[in-house]
Design a protein around this motif. Structure first.
Motif, PDB file in Angstrom:
ATOM      1  N   LEU A 166      -5.341  12.714  -7.391  1.00 30.84           N
ATOM      2  CA  LEU A 166      -4.635  11.785  -6.562  1.00 30.84           C
ATOM      3  C   LEU A 166      -5.846  10.459  -6.349  1.00 30.84           C
ATOM      4  O   LEU A 166      -5.735   9.286  -6.699  1.00 30.84           O
ATOM      5  N   ARG A 167      -7.093  11.099  -6.060  1.00 31.66           N
ATOM      6  CA  ARG A 167      -8.154  10.181  -5.771  1.00 31.66           C
ATOM      7  C   ARG A 167      -8.450   9.526  -7.111  1.00 31.66           C
ATOM      8  O   ARG A 167      -8.838   8.270  -7.246  1.00 31.66           O
ATOM      9  N   ASP A 168      -8.668  10.004  -8.187  1.00 32.25           N
ATOM     10  CA  ASP A 168      -8.938   9.642  -9.520  1.00 32.25           C
ATOM     11  C   ASP A 168      -7.963   8.451  -9.996  1.00 32.25           C
ATOM     12  O   ASP A 168      -8.164   7.502 -10.497  1.00 32.25           O
ATOM     13  N   LEU A 190       1.275   9.062  -5.855  1.00 28.98           N
ATOM     14  CA  LEU A 190       1.538  10.483  -5.566  1.00 28.98           C
ATOM     15  C   LEU A 190       2.577  10.984  -6.513  1.00 28.98           C
ATOM     16  O   LEU A 190       2.727  12.069  -7.165  1.00 28.98           O
ATOM     17  N   LEU A 220      -6.015   6.646  -7.878  1.00 34.13           N
ATOM     18  CA  LEU A 220      -6.067   5.866  -7.145  1.00 34.13           C
ATOM     19  C   LEU A 220      -7.342   4.669  -7.509  1.00 34.13           C
ATOM     20  O   LEU A 220      -7.289   3.522  -7.414  1.00 34.13           O
ATOM     21  N   GLU A 221      -8.379   5.469  -8.081  1.00 32.51           N
ATOM     22  CA  GLU A 221      -9.471   4.779  -8.550  1.00 32.51           C
ATOM     23  C   GLU A 221      -9.460   4.239 -10.091  1.00 32.51           C
ATOM     24  O   GLU A 221     -10.266   3.784 -10.487  1.00 32.51           O
ATOM     25  N   LYS A 242     -13.317  10.501   1.134  1.00 35.72           N
ATOM     26  CA  LYS A 242     -12.283   9.929   0.542  1.00 35.72           C
ATOM     27  C   LYS A 242     -10.822  10.584   0.418  1.00 35.72           C
ATOM     28  O   LYS A 242      -9.906  10.265   0.487  1.00 35.72           O
ATOM     29  N   GLN A 243     -11.105  11.649  -0.018  1.00 39.61           N
ATOM     30  CA  GLN A 243      -9.827  12.553   0.016  1.00 39.61           C
ATOM     31  C   GLN A 243      -9.122  12.661   1.345  1.00 39.61           C
ATOM     32  O   GLN A 243      -7.973  12.925   1.430  1.00 39.61           O
ATOM     33  N   GLN A 300     -11.360  22.280   1.244  1.00 35.52           N
ATOM     34  CA  GLN A 300      -9.977  21.833   1.583  1.00 35.52           C
ATOM     35  C   GLN A 300      -9.441  21.989   2.964  1.00 35.52           C
ATOM     36  O   GLN A 300      -9.023  21.253   3.673  1.00 35.52           O
ATOM     37  N   GLN A 316       1.541   6.806   6.211  1.00 37.15           N
ATOM     38  CA  GLN A 316       2.540   6.093   5.613  1.00 37.15           C
ATOM     39  C   GLN A 316       3.995   6.635   5.883  1.00 37.15           C
ATOM     40  O   GLN A 316       5.042   5.966   5.550  1.00 37.15           O
ATOM     41  N   ARG A 349      -5.870  16.935  -4.968  1.00 38.46           N
ATOM     42  CA  ARG A 349      -6.546  15.694  -4.173  1.00 38.46           C
ATOM     43  C   ARG A 349      -7.377  15.233  -5.149  1.00 38.46           C
ATOM     44  O   ARG A 349      -7.578  13.847  -4.971  1.00 38.46           O
ATOM     45  N   ARG A 350      -7.992  15.882  -5.940  1.00 39.17           N
ATOM     46  CA  ARG A 350      -8.986  15.025  -7.045  1.00 39.17           C
ATOM     47  C   ARG A 350      -8.350  14.009  -7.847  1.00 39.17           C
ATOM     48  O   ARG A 350      -8.700  12.922  -8.209  1.00 39.17           O
ATOM     49  N   LEU A 352       0.328   4.013  -2.883  1.00 41.60           N
ATOM     50  CA  LEU A 352      -0.067   5.460  -2.641  1.00 41.60           C
ATOM     51  C   LEU A 352       1.340   6.389  -2.901  1.00 41.60           C
ATOM     52  O   LEU A 352       0.996   7.269  -3.532  1.00 41.60           O
ATOM     53  N   LEU A 353       2.204   6.006  -2.460  1.00 44.34           N
ATOM     54  CA  LEU A 353       3.385   6.997  -2.791  1.00 44.34           C
ATOM     55  C   LEU A 353       3.771   6.819  -4.269  1.00 44.34           C
ATOM     56  O   LEU A 353       4.047   7.888  -4.977  1.00 44.34           O
ATOM     57  N   ARG A 369      -9.482   6.033 -12.455  1.00 46.27           N
ATOM     58  CA  ARG A 369     -10.271   6.636 -13.468  1.00 46.27           C
ATOM     59  C   ARG A 369      -9.421   7.629 -14.200  1.00 46.27           C
ATOM     60  O   ARG A 369      -8.325   7.766 -13.739  1.00 46.27           O
ATOM     61  N   LEU A 421       0.634  18.508  -1.672  1.00 47.89           N
ATOM     62  CA  LEU A 421       0.026  17.311  -0.810  1.00 47.89           C
ATOM     63  C   LEU A 421       0.869  17.008   0.079  1.00 47.89           C
ATOM     64  O   LEU A 421       0.447  16.718   1.265  1.00 47.89           O
ATOM     65  N   ILE A 424     -11.013  19.232   4.829  1.00 46.22           N
ATOM     66  CA  ILE A 424     -10.137  18.110   4.804  1.00 46.22           C
ATOM     67  C   ILE A 424      -8.831  18.035   5.955  1.00 46.22           C
ATOM     68  O   ILE A 424      -8.473  17.289   6.434  1.00 46.22           O
ATOM     69  N   ASP A 433       0.781  -1.048  -0.038  1.00 40.70           N
ATOM     70  CA  ASP A 433       0.159   0.025   0.010  1.00 40.70           C
ATOM     71  C   ASP A 433       0.889   1.236   0.131  1.00 40.70           C
ATOM     72  O   ASP A 433       0.700   2.190  -0.751  1.00 40.70           O
ATOM     73  N   VAL A 434       1.892   1.111   0.939  1.00 36.97           N
ATOM     74  CA  VAL A 434       2.753   2.273   0.773  1.00 36.97           C
ATOM     75  C   VAL A 434       3.335   2.662  -0.586  1.00 36.97           C
ATOM     76  O   VAL A 434       3.188   3.768  -0.979  1.00 36.97           O
ATOM     77  N   ASP A 492      -7.254   9.792   2.164  1.00 37.64           N
ATOM     78  CA  ASP A 492      -5.914   9.881   1.155  1.00 37.64           C
ATOM     79  C   ASP A 492      -5.168  10.709   2.089  1.00 37.64           C
ATOM     80  O   ASP A 492      -3.763  10.150   2.381  1.00 37.64           O
ATOM     81  N   LEU A 545      -1.444   9.195   3.654  1.00 38.59           N
ATOM     82  CA  LEU A 545      -0.410   9.513   3.467  1.00 38.59           C
ATOM     83  C   LEU A 545       0.328  10.080   4.547  1.00 38.59           C
ATOM     84  O   LEU A 545       1.591   9.613   4.644  1.00 38.59           O
ATOM     85  N   GLU A 566     -14.550  26.005  -2.677  1.00 37.09           N
ATOM     86  CA  GLU A 566     -13.280  25.043  -2.673  1.00 37.09           C
ATOM     87  C   GLU A 566     -12.432  25.214  -1.550  1.00 37.09           C
ATOM     88  O   GLU A 566     -11.973  24.099  -0.936  1.00 37.09           O
ATOM     89  N   SER A 598      -6.833  21.543  -4.342  1.00 37.43           N
ATOM     90  CA  SER A 598      -8.231  21.026  -4.510  1.00 37.43           C
ATOM     91  C   SER A 598      -8.104  20.028  -5.801  1.00 37.43           C
ATOM     92  O   SER A 598      -8.280  18.767  -5.776  1.00 37.43           O
ATOM     93  N   GLU A 620     -17.077  11.882  -1.704  1.00 42.40           N
ATOM     94  CA  GLU A 620     -15.939  12.254  -2.272  1.00 42.40           C
ATOM     95  C   GLU A 620     -14.812  12.755  -1.554  1.00 42.40           C
ATOM     96  O   GLU A 620     -13.527  12.641  -1.474  1.00 42.40           O
TER      97      GLU A 620
END
Lengths: 165, 257
Positions: free
Chosen positions: A149-151, A103, A153-154, B44-45, B13, B55, A146-147, A99-100, A156, A114, B16, A95-96, B48, B52, B9, A143, B41
């Motif tokens: 990174l999420r995309d 990133l 990871l999924e 989840k962020q 942030q 980890q 973060r979006r 995710l890294l 997408r 981040l 979060i 996992d490390v 994350d 991070l 926005e 913003s 959403e």
């Protein structure tokens, strides 16, 4: 001076590791950063924020190191990607790395933001100073980062860079 | 992050990052409650961010290796500087004695002079190496403010300095300049950059009554010509070989004198 600098080393090592994802490379970066800080100590604003200053130095060093690697060609890439890392057997190591690694696939400015805000707890103002951008840009970029990174990871497709609110 | 006004926005942030004041935080929570998709959403962020942090937490508490100890770094730096100064002072002294014939100071070259010359080159090269790699702030005063820099330095030194020379015939354009400490006076550095991003610097400070010819030094990959003229000490430094730097140095010499 030594004490003040030394107090920042753990944070610098963590940021460097987040940027490079390699233990030795991270410590090389920290060493370069500290040497630069020592030789430029007289240029520091006495009332300035030591931490933000150090992060700025490290980020610039990392960017110019990246440029040099690009120019020379990524001659380390094969070995580093194929050799399992020593910590791969530890719990959560996969996992490390996921995710890294994800990133690390973000643009440098997103990755730095981040780490600096999310991990190093820099205020938005400090992050703005460290990245040389206005605070408003920090917020919108954070913003987006973060979006993305999420995309990623999924799995997408990453969102386009600009999105209208 | 105002207490009032629509949720933006930046509120999300700060939510979060857990940096909202309680009143605003309650507002954001209410807003997210009404927008479940967005809430999912954002949650989840937030996860994350926490992942991070946790980890990378181990890295923060690792013992610091000896090579990163400040005392060790400072000792190594001092040793390098001393070695550099010794070799440079020695080479300039040799040139001064006449083996290389480049160092043509009128009158006798006193040891004090040689040390000053060596330290001038060292300052110029140090300044060069420090700022050519700088990405965010390569200069203090941008090229369009050069008149200000020149005036300031002229005032400080009590001598009139010419504007930065135009080096576009050599492919270099002016990035700007900065003021640096230069021994017991102030020094200035002008930075130029070519289309490929390669940089050269001109370093100058008030001092020296005599005039000298060019002296060439190559040191850690940085080529430098130094000279004294019109009450200023000059150095031009770049990662170029001698033959390519010489015409540029000549141009700077002609224009700045």
């Amino acid at each position: 001076m030594s004490k003040r600098l030394e107090a920042e080393i753990p944070a610098l090592r963590r940021y460097a590791f987040g940027l490079t994802r390699e233990h030795a490379a991270a410590d090389d970066l920290v060493q370069d950063c500290l040497e630069r800080a020592l030789s430029r100590w007289y240029l520091r604003r006495p009332d300035g924020d030591l931490r933000a200053w150090l992060f700025t130095i490290m980020r610039n060093l990392n960017i110019s190191a990246g440029r040099q690697t690009q120019r020379r060609g990524p001659h380390l890439a094969l070995d580093e990607h194929l050799t399992p890392r020593a910590d791969a057997t530890q719990d959560h190591a996969i996992d490390v790395r996921d995710l890294l690694a994800t990133l690390g696939s973000l643009p440098e400015e997103h990755c730095s933001l981040l780490l600096l805000v999310g991990v190093e707890d820099l205020t938005y103002e400090q992050a703005a100073a460290a990245l040389g951008i206005p605070v408003g840009t920090v917020m919108s970029r954070l913003s987006r980062a973060r979006r993305r990174l999420r995309d990623l990871l999924e799995h997408r497709a990453p969102v386009s860079l600009r999105r209208i609110k | 992050m105002a207490t009032q006004g629509p949720i933006g926005e930046d509120d999300l942030q700060a939510y979060i990052d857990e940096r909202l004041a309680p009143a605003r935080r309650a507002m954001v929570e209410g807003f997210l409650h009404d927008n479940p998709d967005l809430k999912a959403e954002i949650d989840k962020q937030r996860d994350d961010r926490d992942a991070l942090r946790s980890q990378l937490a181990a890295k923060f508490v690792e013992p610091i290796p000896a090579r990163l100890r400040i005392d060790n770094l400072r000792a190594a730096q001092a040793a390098r500087r001393a070695a550099r100064m010794r070799s440079l002072a020695a080479s300039i002294a040799m040139i001064g004695i006449g083996l290389a014939g480049g160092w043509v100071i009128r009158g006798e070259v006193a040891p004090q002079r040689q040390i000053e010359a060596a330290s001038f080159v060292a300052s110029a090269v140090d300044a060069h190496k420090t700022y050519v790699v700088e990405v965010a702030h390569p200069v203090e005063v941008a090229a369009n403010d050069e008149a200000h820099l020149v005036k300031w330095l002229s005032n400080r030194s009590g001598r009139v300095l010419q504007p930065p020379p135009n080096l576009t015939p050599f492919g270099y354009s002016l990035v700007g300049g900065r003021v640096l400490p230069g021994g017991n006076t102030a020094a200035a550095q002008l930075m130029y950059e070519d289309a490929a991003g390669a940089r050269l610097t001109v370093y100058l400070r008030a001092g020296g009554d005599e005039e000298t010819a060019f002296t060439f030094t190559e040191w850690e990959g940085v080529s430098t010509f130094v000279w004294i003229d019109g009450g200023f000490q000059f150095a031009i430094a770049a990662e170029l070989d001698r033959d390519r730097l010489l015409p540029i140095a000549t141009r700077v010499y002609e224009r700045l004198a």
